[in-house]
Design a protein around this motif. Structure first.
Motif, short mmCIF file in Angstrom:
data_model
loop_
_atom_site.label_atom_id
_atom_site.label_comp_id
_atom_site.label_asym_id
_atom_site.label_seq_id
_atom_site.Cartn_x
_atom_site.Cartn_y
_atom_site.Cartn_z
N UNK A 63 13.55 1.57 -62.21
CA UNK A 63 13.62 0.70 -62.48
C UNK A 63 14.83 1.14 -64.47
N UNK A 64 14.54 2.15 -64.47
CA UNK A 64 14.81 2.16 -65.32
C UNK A 64 16.94 2.71 -65.13
N UNK A 65 16.50 3.24 -63.75
CA UNK A 65 17.77 3.89 -63.73
C UNK A 65 19.14 2.03 -62.81
N UNK A 66 18.41 1.14 -61.85
CA UNK A 66 18.71 -0.63 -62.08
C UNK A 66 19.39 -0.91 -63.29
N UNK A 67 18.58 -0.53 -64.40
CA UNK A 67 18.93 -1.74 -65.22
C UNK A 67 20.03 -0.90 -66.06
N UNK A 68 20.30 0.27 -65.79
CA UNK A 68 21.23 0.67 -67.02
C UNK A 68 22.57 0.69 -65.73
N UNK A 69 22.34 0.71 -64.40
CA UNK A 69 23.82 0.81 -63.59
C UNK A 69 23.93 -1.10 -63.99
N UNK A 70 22.69 -2.17 -63.56
CA UNK A 70 23.35 -3.26 -63.55
C UNK A 70 24.24 -3.73 -64.82
N UNK A 71 23.47 -3.05 -66.15
CA UNK A 71 24.07 -3.40 -66.95
C UNK A 71 24.36 -1.78 -67.75
N UNK A 72 26.09 -1.39 -67.72
CA UNK A 72 26.34 -0.58 -67.79
C UNK A 72 27.22 -0.93 -68.82
N UNK A 73 27.59 -1.59 -69.74
CA UNK A 73 28.37 -2.08 -70.89
C UNK A 73 27.01 -2.55 -72.36
N UNK A 74 26.11 -1.88 -71.84
CA UNK A 74 24.74 -2.52 -72.68
C UNK A 74 24.38 -1.38 -73.22
N UNK A 75 24.54 -0.08 -74.63
CA UNK A 75 24.44 0.91 -74.80
C UNK A 75 22.31 0.88 -74.98
N UNK A 76 21.84 0.21 -74.96
CA UNK A 76 20.70 0.98 -74.81
C UNK A 76 20.06 1.02 -73.67
N UNK A 77 20.68 0.07 -72.23
CA UNK A 77 19.86 0.43 -71.38
C UNK A 77 20.55 1.73 -70.99
N UNK A 78 21.81 2.28 -71.02
CA UNK A 78 22.31 3.41 -71.05
C UNK A 78 21.35 4.20 -71.93
N UNK A 79 20.96 3.98 -72.46
CA UNK A 79 20.31 4.86 -73.62
C UNK A 79 18.75 5.82 -73.24
N UNK A 80 18.22 4.48 -72.68
CA UNK A 80 16.62 4.72 -72.47
C UNK A 80 16.63 5.19 -71.81
N UNK A 81 17.34 4.69 -70.33
CA UNK A 81 17.94 5.89 -68.51
C UNK A 81 18.32 6.95 -69.40
N UNK A 82 19.35 7.28 -70.37
CA UNK A 82 18.98 8.85 -70.26
C UNK A 82 17.55 9.31 -70.65
N UNK A 83 17.37 8.67 -72.10
CA UNK A 83 16.40 9.56 -72.48
C UNK A 83 15.12 10.14 -71.53
N UNK A 84 14.71 9.21 -70.55
CA UNK A 84 14.08 9.02 -69.61
C UNK A 84 14.41 10.47 -68.98
N UNK A 85 15.49 10.46 -68.10
CA UNK A 85 15.70 11.35 -67.83
C UNK A 85 15.61 13.25 -68.78
N UNK A 86 15.82 13.31 -69.78
CA UNK A 86 15.69 13.87 -70.89
C UNK A 86 14.65 14.41 -70.87
N UNK A 87 13.61 13.34 -71.04
CA UNK A 87 12.12 13.97 -71.50
C UNK A 87 11.71 14.62 -70.19
N UNK A 88 12.03 14.76 -68.72
CA UNK A 88 11.90 14.66 -67.62
C UNK A 88 12.23 15.75 -67.14
N UNK A 89 13.37 16.87 -68.62
CA UNK A 89 14.54 17.92 -68.65
C UNK A 89 15.06 18.18 -67.31
N UNK A 90 16.00 16.61 -66.96
CA UNK A 90 17.19 16.13 -66.12
C UNK A 90 18.30 16.03 -67.38
#
Length: 206
Positions: A63-90
């Motif tokens: 869902x976070x990935x979908x939001x980041x792709x849909x709102x690719x010009x919205x910094x918080x959407x990109x940040x939240x997906x990045x943070x989720x990946x970061x927490x998973x060591x990706x």
């Protein structure tokens, strides 16, 4: 009298609601991101590796990935997906998303100040505690974050640990490296104290 918004009662209903919001033409970015924040935090930080938790996490990450792709010009959407990946060591996947969020934030610094500082701090952490341990780059990113928000406690703490010679991956690693890698212990103490003045109970700084 305005009727209170009904909250989802379980994970399945929550994911259905996110999907509905994503499909609306007059979608509110604030609504979607607040909703994602509430749903993601507990699951991503939960301990254990049960099949149910892993399944929920994968669905929420999608869902976070979908939001980041849909709102690719919205910094918080990109940040939240990045943070989720970061927490998973990706971190290799997270880093370019942090970079994109930072680039977008820099175009509207007053609007996205908080997201800007968070993204710079976390990108710095990728360099600081990642496989390559690029301390010079981490130092640069942490200081950029503090230029945007001098009171950003996670950055103050991370920069202090960097200057104190510690790697932030684990407490054991930090203790074992700090005495041999110390870069500027006096400056580190200043950043520790600054963080504690802002939040005397901030555990990572103590």
């Amino acid at each position: 009298k305005k009727e209170a918004k009904k909250q989802p009662v379980d994970d399945e209903e929550a994911m259905e609601e996110v999907a509905r919001l994503l499909g609306e033409c007059d979608l509110s970015l604030g609504d979607v991101n607040r909703f994602i924040d509430v749903q993601m935090e507990a699951e991503l930080m939960a301990e254990g590796n049960t099949t149910a938790v892993a399944s929920d996490r994968d669905a929420e990450l999608a869902t976070l990935k979908e939001a980041a792709e849909l709102f690719s010009d919205h910094p918080p959407s990109l940040y939240r997906y990045a943070r989720a990946l970061h927490v998973l060591a990706r971190t290799e996947e997270a880093a370019p998303l942090y970079t994109s969020a930072i680039s977008l934030c820099s175009k509207h610094p007053s609007k996205w100040r908080s997201t800007h500082a968070h993204a710079l701090c976390n990108l710095g952490l990728v360099s600081h505690a990642g496989k390559d341990e690029d301390f010079a780059r981490a130092d640069e990113l942490y200081r950029e974050a503090l230029a945007i928000d001098p009171d950003h406690i996670p950055t103050l703490c991370n920069l202090a640990r960097l200057l104190d010679g510690g790697n932030t991956q684990t407490w054991e690693t930090y203790v074992s490296t700090r005495w041999t890698n110390s870069l500027d212990p006096e400056a580190a103490e200043g950043f520790y104290r600054a963080a504690l003045r802002l939040d005397p109970d901030h555990v990572p700084t103590l």
